[in-house]
Design an enzyme around this catalytic site. Sequence first.
Site, PDB file in Angstrom:
ATOM      1  N   HIS A  24      -5.342   0.428  -2.189  1.00  0.00           N
ATOM      2  CA  HIS A  24      -5.789  -0.940  -1.718  1.00  0.00           C
ATOM      3  C   HIS A  24      -5.282  -1.797  -2.849  1.00  0.00           C
ATOM      4  O   HIS A  24      -6.036  -1.916  -3.988  1.00  0.00           O
ATOM      5  CB  HIS A  24      -7.227  -1.068  -1.593  1.00  0.00           C
ATOM      6  CG  HIS A  24      -7.626  -0.422  -0.394  1.00  0.00           C
ATOM      7  ND1 HIS A  24      -9.065  -0.552   0.105  1.00  0.00           N
ATOM      8  CD2 HIS A  24      -7.001  -0.046   0.895  1.00  0.00           C
ATOM      9  CE1 HIS A  24      -9.068   0.114   1.343  1.00  0.00           C
ATOM     10  NE2 HIS A  24      -8.043   0.447   1.769  1.00  0.00           N
ATOM     11  N   ASP A  57      -9.436   1.982   8.743  1.00  0.00           N
ATOM     12  CA  ASP A  57      -9.476   3.321   7.976  1.00  0.00           C
ATOM     13  C   ASP A  57     -10.027   4.403   8.837  1.00  0.00           C
ATOM     14  O   ASP A  57      -9.798   5.222   9.021  1.00  0.00           O
ATOM     15  CB  ASP A  57      -9.783   3.291   6.625  1.00  0.00           C
ATOM     16  CG  ASP A  57      -8.565   2.261   5.623  1.00  0.00           C
ATOM     17  OD1 ASP A  57      -7.534   2.513   6.072  1.00  0.00           O
ATOM     18  OD2 ASP A  57      -9.146   1.922   4.588  1.00  0.00           O
ATOM     19  N   HIS A  75      -4.466   6.696   0.073  1.00  0.00           N
ATOM     20  CA  HIS A  75      -3.749   5.390   0.403  1.00  0.00           C
ATOM     21  C   HIS A  75      -4.308   4.615  -0.786  1.00  0.00           C
ATOM     22  O   HIS A  75      -5.395   4.719  -1.446  1.00  0.00           O
ATOM     23  CB  HIS A  75      -3.480   5.025   1.657  1.00  0.00           C
ATOM     24  CG  HIS A  75      -5.043   4.149   2.205  1.00  0.00           C
ATOM     25  ND1 HIS A  75      -6.064   4.888   2.496  1.00  0.00           N
ATOM     26  CD2 HIS A  75      -5.492   2.913   2.377  1.00  0.00           C
ATOM     27  CE1 HIS A  75      -7.060   4.142   2.873  1.00  0.00           C
ATOM     28  NE2 HIS A  75      -6.625   3.064   2.894  1.00  0.00           N
ATOM     29  N   GLU A  82       0.813  -1.235  -0.095  1.00  0.00           N
ATOM     30  CA  GLU A  82       0.053   0.132   0.123  1.00  0.00           C
ATOM     31  C   GLU A  82       0.868   1.340   0.107  1.00  0.00           C
ATOM     32  O   GLU A  82       1.786   1.411   0.574  1.00  0.00           O
ATOM     33  CB  GLU A  82      -0.955  -0.019   1.123  1.00  0.00           C
ATOM     34  CG  GLU A  82      -2.073  -0.952   1.163  1.00  0.00           C
ATOM     35  CD  GLU A  82      -3.034  -0.808   2.175  1.00  0.00           C
ATOM     36  OE1 GLU A  82      -3.045   0.400   2.834  1.00  0.00           O
ATOM     37  OE2 GLU A  82      -3.898  -1.681   2.405  1.00  0.00           O
TER      38      GLU A  82
END
Length: 191
Positions: free
Chosen positions: A138, A149, A136, A82
């Site tokens: 995935h 999150d 971010h 990630e």
Amino acid sequence: MHCINNVNSIKSIQPSVHRECRHHHCQNPVRFTKSNRPCRLEQVEVAAAGVGRANLIETPFSLTRAVWDEIIRDSLEKKPNETCGLLSGRNGSAQTVWRMENILKSPVAFAMDPKQIQQVFHKMALRGEHLVGIYHSHPTAPPIPSPEDIAYCHYPEAAYLIVSLASPQPVLGCFRIEGSFARMHPYSVRN
Ligand SMILES: [Zn+2]
């Protein structure tokens, strides 16, 4: 590897572990159906309709094409791990991408270094910009915030962007997270 809540004004942007959520996303798609037990996102939509959240939720968010490209490029370069980063700008418009180190170097989790966050906040201020977004990736999960999150996002004023690389074409999800709730948020890409 834990929270950084006590580092001056830098609030926690970590840790966001996706072990559970990846399992959840991949094996429990009922999350997205309305006929089954309400999922977190559905609860959010109900809660977000309440008085007091309207202004925040309705704040428009936009990013430039260059910012979009940079977020996608960063996500692809860090794959299979990630990636994570911050977006700064003005009036809900992201103009600058700040790539951040994922100190967990993990395919299912990310965490930012509080010192780097502090340095970047300082650089943002020098540019006359402020935090407008957090992103971010995935690598294998959909672009939906995991419970982690949501739990560790303490910047309700910032758009919360997730790049999913689960399909050949990257998909960007944009959310607002406030308290224990997340809500999909419309965004626009401009030149
Ligand atoms: Zn995530």
